[in-house]
Design an enzyme around this catalytic site. Structure first.
Site, PDB file in Angstrom:
ATOM      1  N   HIS A   1       0.809  -1.218   0.000  1.00 52.99           N
ATOM      2  CA  HIS A   1       0.000   0.000   0.000  1.00 52.99           C
ATOM      3  C   HIS A   1       0.840   1.266   0.000  1.00 52.99           C
ATOM      4  O   HIS A   1       0.386   2.302  -0.468  1.00 52.99           O
ATOM      5  CB  HIS A   1      -1.056  -0.062   1.096  1.00 52.99           C
ATOM      6  CG  HIS A   1      -2.178  -0.973   0.697  1.00 52.99           C
ATOM      7  ND1 HIS A   1      -2.171  -2.312   1.016  1.00 52.99           N
ATOM      8  CD2 HIS A   1      -3.267  -0.768  -0.089  1.00 52.99           C
ATOM      9  CE1 HIS A   1      -3.249  -2.882   0.473  1.00 52.99           C
ATOM     10  NE2 HIS A   1      -3.925  -1.965  -0.196  1.00 52.99           N
TER      11      HIS A   1
ATOM     12  N   GLU B   1     -11.170 -10.945  -5.425  1.00 54.25           N
ATOM     13  CA  GLU B   1      -9.735 -10.876  -5.127  1.00 54.25           C
ATOM     14  C   GLU B   1      -9.243 -12.118  -4.401  1.00 54.25           C
ATOM     15  O   GLU B   1      -8.135 -12.145  -3.881  1.00 54.25           O
ATOM     16  CB  GLU B   1      -9.383  -9.593  -4.372  1.00 54.25           C
ATOM     17  CG  GLU B   1     -10.312  -9.223  -3.246  1.00 54.25           C
ATOM     18  CD  GLU B   1     -10.002  -7.855  -2.646  1.00 54.25           C
ATOM     19  OE1 GLU B   1      -9.019  -7.212  -3.025  1.00 54.25           O
ATOM     20  OE2 GLU B   1     -10.770  -7.454  -1.761  1.00 54.25           O
TER      21      GLU B   1
ATOM     22  N   ASN C   1      -4.496  -7.282  -7.200  1.00 51.75           N
ATOM     23  CA  ASN C   1      -3.342  -7.238  -6.287  1.00 51.75           C
ATOM     24  C   ASN C   1      -3.414  -8.423  -5.335  1.00 51.75           C
ATOM     25  O   ASN C   1      -2.423  -9.109  -5.083  1.00 51.75           O
ATOM     26  CB  ASN C   1      -3.341  -5.941  -5.473  1.00 51.75           C
ATOM     27  CG  ASN C   1      -3.282  -4.716  -6.353  1.00 51.75           C
ATOM     28  OD1 ASN C   1      -2.858  -4.811  -7.501  1.00 51.75           O
ATOM     29  ND2 ASN C   1      -3.725  -3.589  -5.851  1.00 51.75           N
ATOM     30  N   ASP C   2      -4.616  -8.634  -4.809  1.00 45.47           N
ATOM     31  CA  ASP C   2      -4.794  -9.769  -3.914  1.00 45.47           C
ATOM     32  C   ASP C   2      -5.040 -11.064  -4.681  1.00 45.47           C
ATOM     33  O   ASP C   2      -4.556 -12.116  -4.282  1.00 45.47           O
ATOM     34  CB  ASP C   2      -5.948  -9.503  -2.945  1.00 45.47           C
ATOM     35  CG  ASP C   2      -5.515  -8.584  -1.832  1.00 45.47           C
ATOM     36  OD1 ASP C   2      -4.452  -8.859  -1.234  1.00 45.47           O
ATOM     37  OD2 ASP C   2      -6.190  -7.579  -1.579  1.00 45.47           O
TER      38      ASP C   2
ATOM     39  N   ARG D   1       2.301 -10.184  -1.327  1.00 49.22           N
ATOM     40  CA  ARG D   1       2.477  -9.011  -2.197  1.00 49.22           C
ATOM     41  C   ARG D   1       3.452  -7.972  -1.657  1.00 49.22           C
ATOM     42  O   ARG D   1       3.853  -7.066  -2.378  1.00 49.22           O
ATOM     43  CB  ARG D   1       1.117  -8.361  -2.491  1.00 49.22           C
ATOM     44  CG  ARG D   1       0.425  -7.805  -1.271  1.00 49.22           C
ATOM     45  CD  ARG D   1      -1.025  -7.479  -1.552  1.00 49.22           C
ATOM     46  NE  ARG D   1      -1.244  -6.104  -1.946  1.00 49.22           N
ATOM     47  CZ  ARG D   1      -2.445  -5.526  -2.027  1.00 49.22           C
ATOM     48  NH1 ARG D   1      -3.536  -6.238  -1.788  1.00 49.22           N
ATOM     49  NH2 ARG D   1      -2.587  -4.283  -2.365  1.00 49.22           N
TER      50      ARG D   1
ATOM     51  N   CYS E   1      -9.748  -3.170 -10.600  1.00 47.27           N
ATOM     52  CA  CYS E   1      -9.194  -2.027  -9.884  1.00 47.27           C
ATOM     53  C   CYS E   1      -7.835  -2.361  -9.267  1.00 47.27           C
ATOM     54  O   CYS E   1      -7.259  -1.544  -8.565  1.00 47.27           O
ATOM     55  CB  CYS E   1     -10.169  -1.535  -8.826  1.00 47.27           C
ATOM     56  SG  CYS E   1     -10.636  -2.817  -7.658  1.00 47.27           S
TER      57      CYS E   1
HETATM   58  C1  PEP Z   1      -6.659  -5.435  -5.004  1.00 46.57           C
HETATM   59  O1  PEP Z   1      -6.463  -6.308  -4.157  1.00 46.57           O
HETATM   60  O2  PEP Z   1      -6.385  -5.577  -6.215  1.00 46.57           O
HETATM   61  C2  PEP Z   1      -7.253  -4.145  -4.620  1.00 46.57           C
HETATM   62  C3  PEP Z   1      -7.592  -3.266  -5.531  1.00 46.57           C
HETATM   63  O3  PEP Z   1      -7.379  -3.869  -3.284  1.00 46.57           O
HETATM   64  P1  PEP Z   1      -6.125  -3.468  -2.355  1.00 46.57           P
HETATM   65  O4  PEP Z   1      -4.946  -3.206  -3.251  1.00 46.57           O
HETATM   66  O5  PEP Z   1      -6.512  -2.253  -1.579  1.00 46.57           O
HETATM   67  O6  PEP Z   1      -5.947  -4.668  -1.498  1.00 46.57           O
HETATM   68 MG    MG Z   2      -7.317  -6.098  -2.243  1.00 49.02          MG
END
Ligand code: PEP
Ligand code: MG
Length: 583
Positions: free
Chosen positions: A200, A444, A467-468, A478, A515
């Protein structure tokens, strides 16, 4: 006099590109320096002088706290400045000073010893209380104590929000809250020993448009404050003490990049439409209302992900319903006529935020722990408070809700049941909200992807949180730089899951977005287009680049590419198909 020192050795380190762009500047190595103090017994006639010295340290601490309060207020707004008010209150607490002065006068301790003794005793009392609230108050008191100690020792304190010169920040690690407290106008870039591309801190760097390289392993061992450093966030390189030639090349590259992004900005008002007329939505991810301006400036047609848990950062008490409401109302109004997808708080993982609830911030595997919707279903009052605020703000613009970390149909149903309860409650009180507000599910986890056909029947839309999804599919943390090379968006398992989710949503007549950071990765744009993705939600700074690619593409050819890629037998042939693709 000519400088006869030998030129400093130039070092190139390779890490993980976390936020694009080139930063050039003097390094500021961010680390907490150990405080070294001595305990001393005073002679009677030294007492008065010691009291004066202690009071001076308190007064300097007050000035420092007030200055940082002003900065936080300007950059992060009122709610974050409230945290600093707590520090001021502690400092001004008569008991704190009185106890210390008593020890100086009666027990003939020097100020440092008296301060440590009083802090120890407060610490012991608060620890015994064992409650989360008191634990946080104890941390506050210790923080203030540390500031006073620094002033007693004449040592300046190091925080990112009181950086006074432009610099490249070099640190072992940066938490999301430290990243958010960076001054964008003074930060040329940052480089850290640890972290991954979708940590993050990296995501925030993109939001703030700060070039960043993470996962460098030992950059802090090679850099000293004041060294000249280049952060190449495009390639993931950090060059310490670059040669004149290298420096010149980077200066030129930076100028070219600035000129290119000016060119790209010209696309701002053009649609994200392929050569053969296929239209997709290009939206932006945000972490704070302050980012809306940049998103609109880059041509975002909506907010595809508002990470609301960042509202909880840099503070010690969860935000009130009114704070949530004000926040969502601001974003909803500013984004009109475009929609805003509010992701309900995804706390947990690398975002361990103060909630005042016990048991979740010392889990051995927080990414597999009480995170996102799980936490909301466990602590329903926190969840309801947020849902109420979103619903109340929904009459001010076009809001949608989306749940993070869903792994089963039952979780979706339970979250929706709570949402209905909150709606009923608001209706009974005569509070207006948007009755047609859409509710979506983030995909995710591999489990959610595998049952996306079922989830799509009961949700208004799906959004791929890659991402997850990648982390859980290929079992790669990650934020762990040691396995970063295994974190592969082009893994066939990941692509197959994405294809399945898009297909499932469309079968159910629903739209599907992405996203995760993958949506803003230009190397996969045409595959995602060809798979039929309806919405790309990316960091604001990535919008122009992705739009350029989409506008230059043919949907028909992209569909062929996607099918060919999915049928690849292995990574090598997949990459070959991708690199030889034309169109
Ligand atoms: C993701 O996991 O792709 C996502 C958009 O949420 P975050 O990155 O906040 O975990
Ligand atoms: Mg996520």
């Amino acid at each position: 006099m000519p400088d006869t020192r030998p030129p400093a050795k130039s070092i190139v380190l390779r890490g993980i590109p976390a936020s694009p762009g080139i930063g050039i500047g003097k390094a500021f190595v961010f680390k907490e320096e150990a405080l070294s103090y001595v305990f001393r017994a005073l002679a009677r006639d030294e007492v008065r002088k010691e009291i004066v010295r202690f009071r001076q340290a308190v007064s300097r601490t007050r000035t420092e706290i007030l200055q940082s309060r002003d900065k936080v207020l300007k950059v992060l707004g009122k709610s974050h400045a409230a945290l600093i008010d707590v520090h001021l209150l502690i400092l001004e607490d008569a008991l704190f000073s009185k106890d210390i002065e008593k020890k100086i006068t009666q027990e003939l301790m020097n100020a440092e010893a008296a301060l440590v003794a009083v802090l120890d005793s407060i610490g012991r009392t608060f620890s015994k209380l064992g409650d989360e609230y008191f634990r946080q108050r104890k941390d506050d008191i210790m923080d203030v104590g540390k500031l006073v100690m620094r002033h007693l020792l004449g040592q300046k304190s190091v925080t990112l929000s009181n950086l006074s010169e432009r610099a490249v920040i070099v640190a072992h690690d940066l938490s999301p809250s430290e990243t958010l407290s960076m001054r964008e106008d003074l930060t040329e870039g940052f480089a850290t020993d640890i972290g991954g591309r979708t940590s993050h801190a990296a995501i925030l760097a993109q939001g703030l448009e700060i070039p960043a390289v993470v996962g460098l392993k030992d950059v802090t061992a090679h850099v000293a404050t004041g060294d000249l450093v280049v952060v190449d966030g495009n390639e993931g390189l950090v060059i310490i003490n670059p040669t004149m030639a290298v420096l010149e090349n980077y200066r030129k590259a930076r100028e070219i990049q600035i000129a290119e992004s000016r060119e790209l900005e010209k696309l701002k008002d053009l649609p994200a439409q392929t050569q053969d007329g296929h239209r997709v939505v290009l939206a932006s991810n945000i972490e704070a209302p302050e980012e809306v301006k940049t998103a609109l400036g880059h041509g975002a047609e909506g907010i595809g992900l508002y990470r609301t848990e960042f509202l909880y950062l840099n503070r010690h008490r969860p935000p009130t319903e009114e704070e949530h409401f004000e926040n969502y109302r601001t974003v909803a109004r500013q984004m009109l006529p475009y929609p805003v997808i509010i992701r309900t708080m995804d706390i947990g993982g690398d975002k361990l935020l103060p909630l005042g609830v016990s048991g979740f911030d010392d889990e051995p595997n927080p990414f597999l722990g009480l995170r996102g919707i799980r936490l909301c279903l466990r602590y329903q009052d926190l969840f309801k408070l947020q849902l109420r605020a979103i619903l109340r703000a929904s009459v001010e613009g076009k809001l949608k809700i989306m749940y993070p970390m869903i792994t089963s149909l039952e979780e979706l149903r339970e979250a929706n049941r709570i949402l209905e309860e909150v709606k009923r409650d608001l209706s009974a009180k005569g509070v207006a909200f948007d009755k047609g507000l859409e509710v979506g599910v983030m995909i995710e986890t591999p489990s959610a992807a595998m049952i996306s056909d079922l989830l799509a029947q009961e949700a208004d839309f799906l959004s791929l949180g890659t991402n997850d999804l990648i982390q859980y599919t290929v079992a790669v943390d990650r934020v762990n730089e040691n396995v970063a090379s295994l974190y592969n968006p082009l893994h066939l398992a990941v692509l197959r899951l994405i294809a399945r989710v898009i297909e499932a949503a469309h079968q159910a007549g629903k739209w599907v977005g992405m996203c995760g950071e993958m949506a803003g990765d230009p190397t996969v744009t045409k595959i995602l287009l060809g798979l039929g993705l309806d919405e790309f939600s990316v960091a604001a700074s990535a919008i122009p680049k992705i739009k350029l690619l989409l506008r230059g593409a043919s949907y028909e050819r992209a569909q062929k590419l996607a099918q060919a890629v999915l049928q690849s037998k292995d990574q090598e042939s997949l990459l070959k198909r991708l690199s030889t693709f034309k169109g």
